[in-house]
Scaffold this motif. Sequence first.
Motif, PDB file in Angstrom:
ATOM      1  N   ARG A  59      -9.010 -10.528  -2.814  1.00 55.20           N
ATOM      2  CA  ARG A  59      -8.396  -9.360  -2.457  1.00 55.20           C
ATOM      3  C   ARG A  59      -7.177  -8.944  -3.540  1.00 55.20           C
ATOM      4  O   ARG A  59      -6.142  -9.010  -3.218  1.00 55.20           O
ATOM      5  CB  ARG A  59      -7.739  -9.454  -1.177  1.00 55.20           C
ATOM      6  CG  ARG A  59      -8.744  -9.239   0.111  1.00 55.20           C
ATOM      7  CD  ARG A  59      -9.540  -7.925   0.203  1.00 55.20           C
ATOM      8  NE  ARG A  59      -8.716  -6.649   0.405  1.00 55.20           N
ATOM      9  CZ  ARG A  59      -8.550  -6.165   1.316  1.00 55.20           C
ATOM     10  NH1 ARG A  59      -9.238  -6.721   2.703  1.00 55.20           N
ATOM     11  NH2 ARG A  59      -7.689  -4.861   1.440  1.00 55.20           N
ATOM     12  N   PRO A  60      -7.637  -8.603  -4.657  1.00 57.18           N
ATOM     13  CA  PRO A  60      -6.671  -8.017  -5.816  1.00 57.18           C
ATOM     14  C   PRO A  60      -5.724  -6.976  -5.582  1.00 57.18           C
ATOM     15  O   PRO A  60      -4.619  -6.750  -5.823  1.00 57.18           O
ATOM     16  CB  PRO A  60      -7.343  -7.904  -7.009  1.00 57.18           C
ATOM     17  CG  PRO A  60      -8.870  -7.834  -6.653  1.00 57.18           C
ATOM     18  CD  PRO A  60      -9.035  -8.315  -5.154  1.00 57.18           C
ATOM     19  N   ASP A  61      -6.247  -6.256  -4.250  1.00 61.46           N
ATOM     20  CA  ASP A  61      -5.347  -4.941  -4.053  1.00 61.46           C
ATOM     21  C   ASP A  61      -4.117  -5.611  -3.132  1.00 61.46           C
ATOM     22  O   ASP A  61      -3.245  -4.849  -3.240  1.00 61.46           O
ATOM     23  CB  ASP A  61      -6.179  -4.130  -3.148  1.00 61.46           C
ATOM     24  CG  ASP A  61      -6.880  -4.473  -2.135  1.00 61.46           C
ATOM     25  OD1 ASP A  61      -7.376  -5.649  -2.007  1.00 61.46           O
ATOM     26  OD2 ASP A  61      -7.136  -3.988  -0.974  1.00 61.46           O
ATOM     27  N   LEU A  62      -4.453  -6.708  -2.396  1.00 69.63           N
ATOM     28  CA  LEU A  62      -3.328  -7.184  -1.454  1.00 69.63           C
ATOM     29  C   LEU A  62      -2.450  -8.355  -2.360  1.00 69.63           C
ATOM     30  O   LEU A  62      -1.392  -8.232  -1.870  1.00 69.63           O
ATOM     31  CB  LEU A  62      -4.060  -8.024  -0.187  1.00 69.63           C
ATOM     32  CG  LEU A  62      -4.637  -6.810   0.749  1.00 69.63           C
ATOM     33  CD1 LEU A  62      -5.175  -7.639   1.875  1.00 69.63           C
ATOM     34  CD2 LEU A  62      -3.752  -5.756   1.185  1.00 69.63           C
ATOM     35  N   TYR A  63      -3.330  -8.919  -3.062  1.00 69.97           N
ATOM     36  CA  TYR A  63      -2.683 -10.157  -3.706  1.00 69.97           C
ATOM     37  C   TYR A  63      -2.867  -9.849  -5.281  1.00 69.97           C
ATOM     38  O   TYR A  63      -3.524 -10.606  -5.719  1.00 69.97           O
ATOM     39  CB  TYR A  63      -3.087 -11.590  -3.252  1.00 69.97           C
ATOM     40  CG  TYR A  63      -2.766 -11.694  -1.802  1.00 69.97           C
ATOM     41  CD1 TYR A  63      -1.679 -12.003  -1.196  1.00 69.97           C
ATOM     42  CD2 TYR A  63      -4.026 -11.333  -0.803  1.00 69.97           C
ATOM     43  CE1 TYR A  63      -1.400 -12.283   0.143  1.00 69.97           C
ATOM     44  CE2 TYR A  63      -3.789 -11.528   0.351  1.00 69.97           C
ATOM     45  CZ  TYR A  63      -2.523 -12.049   0.890  1.00 69.97           C
ATOM     46  OH  TYR A  63      -2.311 -11.977   2.290  1.00 69.97           O
ATOM     47  N   PRO A  64      -1.978  -9.152  -5.844  1.00 67.82           N
ATOM     48  CA  PRO A  64      -2.248  -9.006  -7.490  1.00 67.82           C
ATOM     49  C   PRO A  64      -1.749 -10.119  -8.106  1.00 67.82           C
ATOM     50  O   PRO A  64      -0.962 -10.993  -7.594  1.00 67.82           O
ATOM     51  CB  PRO A  64      -1.206  -7.720  -7.731  1.00 67.82           C
ATOM     52  CG  PRO A  64      -0.486  -7.453  -6.693  1.00 67.82           C
ATOM     53  CD  PRO A  64      -0.978  -8.120  -5.347  1.00 67.82           C
ATOM     54  N   GLU A  65      -2.426 -10.595  -9.325  1.00 64.79           N
ATOM     55  CA  GLU A  65      -1.888 -11.630  -9.839  1.00 64.79           C
ATOM     56  C   GLU A  65      -0.548 -11.480 -10.461  1.00 64.79           C
ATOM     57  O   GLU A  65      -0.135 -10.435 -11.075  1.00 64.79           O
ATOM     58  CB  GLU A  65      -2.994 -11.896 -11.337  1.00 64.79           C
ATOM     59  CG  GLU A  65      -4.059 -12.631 -10.789  1.00 64.79           C
ATOM     60  CD  GLU A  65      -4.949 -12.946 -11.927  1.00 64.79           C
ATOM     61  OE1 GLU A  65      -4.129 -13.906 -12.661  1.00 64.79           O
ATOM     62  OE2 GLU A  65      -5.797 -13.049 -11.885  1.00 64.79           O
ATOM     63  N   VAL A  66       0.229 -12.350 -10.411  1.00 65.61           N
ATOM     64  CA  VAL A  66       1.611 -12.446 -10.577  1.00 65.61           C
ATOM     65  C   VAL A  66       1.936 -12.991 -12.082  1.00 65.61           C
ATOM     66  O   VAL A  66       1.312 -14.197 -12.417  1.00 65.61           O
ATOM     67  CB  VAL A  66       2.492 -13.203  -9.791  1.00 65.61           C
ATOM     68  CG1 VAL A  66       3.821 -13.253 -10.196  1.00 65.61           C
ATOM     69  CG2 VAL A  66       2.519 -12.580  -8.302  1.00 65.61           C
TER      70      VAL A  66
END
Length: 94
Positions: A59-66
């Motif tokens: 879920r890149p919308d909820l957990y974007p890569e940091v």
Amino acid sequence: MSIQAMKSAVEVLGSQTNLAKKLGCTPQNVQRMCSTGRVPGKHVLRIEAETGISRSLLRPDLYPEVPLTMPATIDLDGSGQKASNCAGDAYSAH
């Protein structure tokens, strides 16, 4: 949201049924997640814990890569003056 990420999660656990058991949902729900790539937010962290598939892939919308690194300088107080994030700079003569 990735069909490939869900495919990988199923491969790690061996079947959609096994993943469904880990999530406490029906195999039909897992099949829907696999075919659409849409993973309900309530399942993301459990899938990551059980399979090692990154939440940012599910879920890149909820957990974007940091980003793994911080910028070399940071404006700590909004004054426009930058403070270095290097501890050694505290001992430099200015």
